[in-house]
Design an enzyme around this catalytic site. Structure first.
Site, short mmCIF file in Angstrom:
data_model
loop_
_atom_site.label_atom_id
_atom_site.label_comp_id
_atom_site.label_asym_id
_atom_site.label_seq_id
_atom_site.Cartn_x
_atom_site.Cartn_y
_atom_site.Cartn_z
CE LYS A 1 17.45 24.62 -31.29
NZ LYS A 1 16.99 24.37 -29.90
CE LYS B 1 15.77 17.28 -31.22
NZ LYS B 1 16.62 16.94 -30.05
CD GLU C 1 19.74 26.57 -27.64
OE1 GLU C 1 18.86 25.79 -28.10
OE2 GLU C 1 20.91 26.57 -28.04
#
Length: 281
Positions: A165, A133, A198
């Site tokens: 993810k 990010k 994840e």
């Protein structure tokens, strides 16, 4: 300074954005033969980052300028400290000023916040990670700032680590399919990349533990109690990473679960720039 191949290109783009067809404020009132000296001063305490980037800004505007760095990246600075001096054509100094400050203020803000949060982890073995990010085209600089502040870089981009993810898992048809397809792909392509997956709950975690084939497990949006249980179940077989909604108020509690890494996107996308100014010497 980190080796960034396109640093000059990035700086030139920033200068073009700011200068356009001319710095008319400077051109209007500063004689072309005027010379002077300016100093860059910290207006608050923190961790300096981007000094060499700022130096490069001045040099790309006018390579006859003489820039002297008095403080260096990663150093703690106090309010009033002189970070650098710049001597030469006054007009060039003024034209370069804002772009140099923009880089240095933001990078120093990231380094300062990272340093503060790393300090909150003292006494634990948990490392603080950044994320992807980041500001477009500023990623390498912003991740460099995280390192200057004592943090640890996660993957740089999509190319240097596999991160499975929730959407990858869902589109692939489940945890097991995502892992198996990834391992087949890496083998076919001859790539030696680490695999992180994840999980969103303890049931998904158990499926990963039963199947294997990964290097790190990201425990996403777990509360501290559930995270502690997850780390216990993993029992050192895989690296562990906590992610999702972790703030400075909860950071220490998450670290005390024994998790190996905590990733905090706010390190690079929710930062207050450090206050630095340039004044005539």
């Amino acid at each position: 300074m980190t080796n960034i191949d396109n640093l000059d290109e990035l700086i030139k783009m920033a200068l073009r954005e700011d200068i356009g067809d001319g710095d008319h404020s400077t051109l209007a009132c500063i004689p072309p033969d005027a010379v002077g000296t300016a100093k860059m001063v910290a207006k608050q305490e923190g961790i300096l980052c981007g000094a060499e980037v700022g130096e490069r800004v001045f040099m790309l505007v006018d390579n006859s300028l003489k820039v002297s760095l008095l403080k260096h990246d990663g150093e703690e600075v106090k309010k009033g400290d002189v970070l650098m001096t710049v001597e030469g054509h006054s007009g060039s100094i003024l034209t370069a000023e804002r772009t140099a400050l923009n880089f240095m203020q933001r990078l120093s803000g990231i380094a300062t916040e990272t340093h503060r949060m790393v300090g909150m982890l003292q006494g634990t073995h948990t490392k603080l990670l950044d994320t992807r990010k980041t500001t477009p085209n500023m990623r390498l600089l912003e991740k460099y700032a995280v390192k200057c502040g004592g943090g640890t870089n996660h993957r740089i981009g999509l190319y240097d680590m596999v991160m499975l993810k929730d959407n990858h898992i869902d589109f692939a048809g489940g945890i097991e399919a995502a892992i198996d397809r990834t391992r087949d792909y890496l083998k076919t392509k001859g790539k030696d990349l680490r695999i992180e997956i994840e999980v969103r709950n303890l049931d998904e975690l158990q499926r990963v533990l039963d199947h294997g084939g990964v290097d790190r497990i990201m425990l996403d949006n777990f509360d501290t109690g559930t995270l502690r249980e997850a780390v216990k179940r993993i029992d050192g077989k895989y690296e562990t990473e906590a992610s999702g909604g972790i703030t400075e108020q909860t950071l220490r509690a998450y670290a005390e679960t024994g998790v190996d890494f905590i990733s905090v996107g706010a390190l690079t996308h929710h930062i207050k720039s450090m206050d630095i100014s340039l004044v005539k010497k």
